[in-house]
Design an enzyme around this catalytic site. Structure first.
Site, PDB file in Angstrom:
ATOM      1  N   TYR A   9    -115.064  33.078 -13.129  1.00 22.87           N
ATOM      2  CA  TYR A   9    -114.282  32.673 -11.949  1.00 22.87           C
ATOM      3  C   TYR A   9    -115.148  32.756 -10.696  1.00 22.87           C
ATOM      4  O   TYR A   9    -115.175  31.826  -9.876  1.00 22.87           O
ATOM      5  CB  TYR A   9    -113.072  33.598 -11.852  1.00 22.87           C
ATOM      6  CG  TYR A   9    -112.235  33.468 -10.594  1.00 22.87           C
ATOM      7  CD1 TYR A   9    -111.303  32.437 -10.467  1.00 22.87           C
ATOM      8  CD2 TYR A   9    -112.356  34.388  -9.550  1.00 22.87           C
ATOM      9  CE1 TYR A   9    -110.513  32.336  -9.316  1.00 22.87           C
ATOM     10  CE2 TYR A   9    -111.572  34.284  -8.412  1.00 22.87           C
ATOM     11  CZ  TYR A   9    -110.656  33.269  -8.295  1.00 22.87           C
ATOM     12  OH  TYR A   9    -109.877  33.173  -7.167  1.00 22.87           O
ATOM     13  N   SER A  22    -113.091  32.333  -2.720  1.00 19.59           N
ATOM     14  CA  SER A  22    -112.670  33.707  -3.026  1.00 19.59           C
ATOM     15  C   SER A  22    -113.786  34.665  -2.639  1.00 19.59           C
ATOM     16  O   SER A  22    -114.972  34.299  -2.717  1.00 19.59           O
ATOM     17  CB  SER A  22    -112.395  33.867  -4.517  1.00 19.59           C
ATOM     18  OG  SER A  22    -112.244  35.243  -4.838  1.00 19.59           O
TER      19      SER A  22
HETATM   20  N1  LIG Z   1    -104.341  35.626  -4.876  1.00 24.57           N
HETATM   21  C1  LIG Z   1    -105.550  36.081  -4.560  1.00 24.57           C
HETATM   22  O1  LIG Z   1    -105.773  37.304  -4.422  1.00 24.57           O
HETATM   23  C2  LIG Z   1    -106.693  35.102  -4.388  1.00 24.57           C
HETATM   24  C3  LIG Z   1    -107.911  35.635  -3.932  1.00 24.57           C
HETATM   25  C4  LIG Z   1    -108.969  34.771  -3.734  1.00 24.57           C
HETATM   26  C5  LIG Z   1    -108.813  33.413  -3.977  1.00 24.57           C
HETATM   27  N2  LIG Z   1    -107.634  32.933  -4.429  1.00 24.57           N
HETATM   28  C6  LIG Z   1    -107.531  31.484  -4.660  1.00 24.57           C
HETATM   29  O2  LIG Z   1    -106.419  30.993  -3.950  1.00 24.57           O
HETATM   30  C7  LIG Z   1    -105.885  29.843  -4.617  1.00 24.57           C
HETATM   31  C8  LIG Z   1    -104.393  30.050  -4.849  1.00 24.57           C
HETATM   32  O3  LIG Z   1    -104.228  31.215  -5.622  1.00 24.57           O
HETATM   33  P1  LIG Z   1    -102.819  31.952  -5.811  1.00 24.57           P
HETATM   34  O4  LIG Z   1    -103.126  33.379  -5.927  1.00 24.57           O
HETATM   35  O5  LIG Z   1    -101.833  31.461  -4.838  1.00 24.57           O
HETATM   36  O6  LIG Z   1    -102.456  31.420  -7.287  1.00 24.57           O
HETATM   37  P2  LIG Z   1    -101.066  31.336  -8.082  1.00 24.57           P
HETATM   38  O7  LIG Z   1    -100.058  32.224  -7.496  1.00 24.57           O
HETATM   39  O8  LIG Z   1    -101.439  31.480  -9.512  1.00 24.57           O
HETATM   40  O9  LIG Z   1    -100.614  29.813  -7.822  1.00 24.57           O
HETATM   41  C9  LIG Z   1    -101.445  28.797  -8.337  1.00 24.57           C
HETATM   42  C10 LIG Z   1    -100.987  27.467  -7.812  1.00 24.57           C
HETATM   43  O10 LIG Z   1    -101.926  26.479  -8.252  1.00 24.57           O
HETATM   44  C11 LIG Z   1    -101.267  25.542  -9.063  1.00 24.57           C
HETATM   45  N3  LIG Z   1    -102.178  25.114 -10.105  1.00 24.57           N
HETATM   46  C12 LIG Z   1    -102.763  25.853 -11.068  1.00 24.57           C
HETATM   47  N4  LIG Z   1    -103.541  25.081 -11.851  1.00 24.57           N
HETATM   48  C13 LIG Z   1    -103.430  23.821 -11.351  1.00 24.57           C
HETATM   49  C14 LIG Z   1    -103.969  22.581 -11.719  1.00 24.57           C
HETATM   50  N5  LIG Z   1    -104.788  22.461 -12.773  1.00 24.57           N
HETATM   51  N6  LIG Z   1    -103.636  21.480 -10.992  1.00 24.57           N
HETATM   52  C15 LIG Z   1    -102.798  21.579  -9.935  1.00 24.57           C
HETATM   53  N7  LIG Z   1    -102.251  22.735  -9.541  1.00 24.57           N
HETATM   54  C16 LIG Z   1    -102.568  23.847 -10.247  1.00 24.57           C
HETATM   55  C17 LIG Z   1    -100.028  26.213  -9.572  1.00 24.57           C
HETATM   56  O11 LIG Z   1     -99.052  25.228  -9.915  1.00 24.57           O
HETATM   57  P3  LIG Z   1     -97.856  25.542 -10.981  1.00 24.57           P
HETATM   58  O12 LIG Z   1     -96.890  26.476 -10.264  1.00 24.57           O
HETATM   59  O13 LIG Z   1     -97.280  24.214 -11.265  1.00 24.57           O
HETATM   60  O14 LIG Z   1     -98.509  26.208 -12.142  1.00 24.57           O
HETATM   61  C18 LIG Z   1     -99.646  27.054  -8.352  1.00 24.57           C
HETATM   62  O15 LIG Z   1     -99.012  26.253  -7.381  1.00 24.57           O
HETATM   63  C19 LIG Z   1    -106.715  29.698  -5.897  1.00 24.57           C
HETATM   64  O16 LIG Z   1    -107.735  28.762  -5.694  1.00 24.57           O
HETATM   65  C20 LIG Z   1    -107.297  31.087  -6.086  1.00 24.57           C
HETATM   66  O17 LIG Z   1    -108.471  31.042  -6.850  1.00 24.57           O
HETATM   67  C21 LIG Z   1    -106.566  33.754  -4.642  1.00 24.57           C
END
Ligand SMILES: NC(=O)c1ccc[n+]([C@@H]2O[C@H](COP(=O)([O-])OP(=O)(O)OC[C@H]3O[C@@H](n4cnc5c(N)ncnc54)[C@H](OP(=O)(O)O)[C@@H]3O)[C@@H](O)[C@H]2O)c1
Length: 262
Positions: A161, A147
């Site tokens: 985080y 991130s």
């Molecule tokens: N969105 C952003 O702006 C952003 C920015 C920087 C980095 N990121 C990173 O990108 C990645 C994805 O983020 P996102 O925004 O797509 O998140 P999201 O919409 O909250 O989706 C999270 C995903 O991870 C799964 N998950 C959560 N906890 C888990 C666990 N303990 N074991 C296995 N699966 C788990 C969830 O599964 P369920 O549906 O079953 O809960 C879901 O598929 C993360 O690492 C996040 O830190 C995101």
């Protein structure tokens, strides 16, 4: 001219956290380029099944696998299921992650411990579970989703985080060095603000104005999951064969990052 091949033909990919958000977009993009994709989820089985159905109905191969990457036994069982179904794992995308917001001086409790378990140890566990097979085959790709929070830009209340993602960046570099001699590349993507459940909830909880983020972005918009999937595809494909240990910032050009201000 040679007939064009799909970029991930004959490859098997495991994408953690692929039931929604960024992971879902990566799973769909990989399947479109010919990979057999294991779609991991923690709790949302129905959403993961929808991703698998979308892949299958487009003629691809997908397998839904439940596992909380914060729990060692579940990671081992997930990897066994994928190997049983597809024979091997060529590409691992460590995408599953979690954001608990709290003031910096409170990042010592359960919320932080859980982020350490999922965001740091989950990444290590999944990499460890696939690395041996990759070494034996002399080929592999590990992609860690970090991130820009780890680089100094983020919403308020995300110190814990950000620390977990900074640890991912260091792990990324160290592991790249260890696995390089085995022709396994290890690279990370540091997304900026990408519209998903996590970022919407994070913005709501911290009172961050999403249009304001777009105003502080050179491309004048926030990201979509597909913006990250394209870069993940590049890192998974032969196009990035001579790259390892890198963290690619994919944030549309955040101006607040350049000034190190939030
Ligand atoms: N969105 C952003 O702006 C952003 C920015 C920087 C980095 N990121 C990173 O990108 C990645 C994805 O983020 P996102 O925004 O797509 O998140 P999201 O919409 O909250 O989706 C999270 C995903 O991870 C799964 N998950 C959560 N906890 C888990 C666990 N303990 N074991 C296995 N699966 C788990 C969830 O599964 P369920 O549906 O079953 O809960 C879901 O598929 C993360 O690492 C996040 O830190 C995101």
């Amino acid at each position: 001219m040679a007939a064009s091949r799909l970029r991930l033909e004959n490859r098997v990919a495991l994408v953690t956290g692929a039931s929604r958000g960024i992971g879902k977009a990566i799973a769909l993009a990989f399947a479109e380029e010919g990979a057999a994709v294991a779609v991991n989820y923690a709790a949302n089985r129905r959403l993961a099944e929808e991703v698998c159905e979308a892949i299958a109905s487009a003629g691809g191969r997908a397998l839904c696998v439940q596992a909380d990457v914060g729990v060692a036994e579940q990671v081992d069982s997930m990897v066994s299921q994928v190997i049983q179904e597809y024979g091997r794992i060529d590409i691992l995308v460590n995408n599953a992650g979690l954001l608990n917001q709290e003031p910096s001086l409170e990042a010592t409790g359960e919320g932080f411990d859980r982020m350490v378990d999922v965001n740091i140890k989950g990444v290590i566990r999944c990499a460890a579970a696939v690395a041996e097979g990759m070494k034996q085959r002399g080929r592999g790709r590990i992609i860690n989703v970090s991130s820009i929070a780890a680089l100094g830009t983020s919403m308020p209340g995300v110190t814990g985080y950000a620390m977990t993602k900074a640890a991912v960046n260091m792990f990324n570099r160290r592991l790249a060095r260890e696995l390089g001699p085995h022709n396994i590349t290890v690279n990370a993507i540091a997304p900026g603000f990408i519209l998903t459940d996590m970022s919407r909830e994070g913005a709501r909880a911290s009172g961050t104005y999403v249009d304001g983020i777009a105003d502080r972005t050179m491309l004048r918009r926030v990201g979509e999951p597909a913006d990250i999937a394209g870069v993940a595809l590049f890192l998974a494909s032969d196009d990035s064969s001579f790259m390892t240990g890198q963290v690619l910032t994919v944030d549309g050009g955040r101006i607040d990052y350049l000034t190190h201000s939030v």
